[in-house]
Design a protein around this motif. Structure first.
Motif, PDB file in Angstrom:
ATOM      1  N   GLY A  35       0.815  -1.205   0.000  1.00 57.39           N
ATOM      2  CA  GLY A  35       0.000   0.000   0.000  1.00 57.39           C
ATOM      3  C   GLY A  35       0.849   1.255   0.000  1.00 57.39           C
ATOM      4  O   GLY A  35       2.032   1.226   0.351  1.00 57.39           O
ATOM      5  N   PHE A  47      -4.711   6.756   3.874  1.00 59.00           N
ATOM      6  CA  PHE A  47      -4.610   5.722   2.854  1.00 59.00           C
ATOM      7  C   PHE A  47      -4.702   6.332   1.465  1.00 59.00           C
ATOM      8  O   PHE A  47      -5.526   7.228   1.237  1.00 59.00           O
ATOM      9  CB  PHE A  47      -5.731   4.709   3.046  1.00 59.00           C
ATOM     10  N   VAL A  50      -3.846   0.564  -2.616  1.00 60.35           N
ATOM     11  CA  VAL A  50      -3.290  -0.740  -2.249  1.00 60.35           C
ATOM     12  C   VAL A  50      -3.368  -1.664  -3.465  1.00 60.35           C
ATOM     13  O   VAL A  50      -4.264  -1.536  -4.295  1.00 60.35           O
ATOM     14  CB  VAL A  50      -4.039  -1.329  -1.041  1.00 60.35           C
ATOM     15  N   THR A  58      -6.647  -3.809  -7.163  1.00 58.75           N
ATOM     16  CA  THR A  58      -6.227  -2.558  -6.559  1.00 58.75           C
ATOM     17  C   THR A  58      -7.438  -1.859  -5.947  1.00 58.75           C
ATOM     18  O   THR A  58      -8.590  -2.151  -6.298  1.00 58.75           O
ATOM     19  CB  THR A  58      -5.587  -1.614  -7.592  1.00 58.75           C
ATOM     20  N   CYS A  96       5.371   3.846   1.580  1.00 58.17           N
ATOM     21  CA  CYS A  96       4.884   2.547   1.155  1.00 58.17           C
ATOM     22  C   CYS A  96       4.896   1.620   2.370  1.00 58.17           C
ATOM     23  O   CYS A  96       5.661   1.816   3.318  1.00 58.17           O
ATOM     24  CB  CYS A  96       5.684   1.974   0.004  1.00 58.17           C
ATOM     25  N   ILE A 103      -6.365  -6.895   1.016  1.00 55.45           N
ATOM     26  CA  ILE A 103      -6.677  -5.524   0.602  1.00 55.45           C
ATOM     27  C   ILE A 103      -7.288  -4.786   1.789  1.00 55.45           C
ATOM     28  O   ILE A 103      -8.499  -4.869   2.038  1.00 55.45           O
ATOM     29  CB  ILE A 103      -7.632  -5.524  -0.599  1.00 55.45           C
ATOM     30  N   TYR A 110      -0.768  -2.709   8.592  1.00 52.41           N
ATOM     31  CA  TYR A 110       0.442  -2.853   7.793  1.00 52.41           C
ATOM     32  C   TYR A 110       1.630  -3.097   8.706  1.00 52.41           C
ATOM     33  O   TYR A 110       1.852  -2.380   9.673  1.00 52.41           O
ATOM     34  CB  TYR A 110       0.653  -1.614   6.918  1.00 52.41           C
TER      35      TYR A 110
END
Length: 123
Positions: A35, A47, A50, A58, A96, A103, A110
């Motif tokens: 992401g 955000f 991703v 995506t 990143c 997703i 993350y």
């Protein structure tokens, strides 16, 4: 373990383009969903987009849909963010990140993060 290094940020005029890259170390890159997030001064991390393991799926934030494009090259352990039609409100540090969770859009899901690259869009 995955280590991520972003590059490609810089100063650009409104309407211009930049391409960010995120190089990953480690043999397990292809097993991670990747992401991009961004954080502007005084704001929470946001955000952006991703991409799944194979690059087939995506999901974009509404604010960048139609202007930004994410892609990945698992052979090169790299994920890219092509940013077109940039606006001053796109100014932020871009990060990143890698997750095994699928997703997802929440930063807390993350596991690995890069150090960030500054993108500044002048009006």
């Amino acid at each position: 373990q995955v280590q991520l290094v972003e590059s490609g940020g810089g100063l650009v005029q409104a309407g211009g383009s930049l391409r960010l890259s995120c190089a990953a170390s480690g043999r397990t890159f292809s097993s991670y969903v990747m992401g991009w997030f961004r954080q502007a001064p005084g704001k929470e991390r946001e955000f952006v987009v991703v991409i799944n393991w194979r690059g087939e799926n995506t999901y974009y934030a509404d604010s960048v849909k139609g202007r930004f494009t994410i892609s990945r090259d698992n052979a090169k352990n790299t994920v890219y963010l092509q940013m077109n039609s940039l606006k001053p409100e796109d100014t932020a540090v871009y990060y990143c990140a890698a997750t095994p969770s699928g997703i997802v859009v929440l930063p807390t899901l993350y596991r690995h993060w890069g150090q960030g690259t500054q993108v500044t869009v002048s009006s």
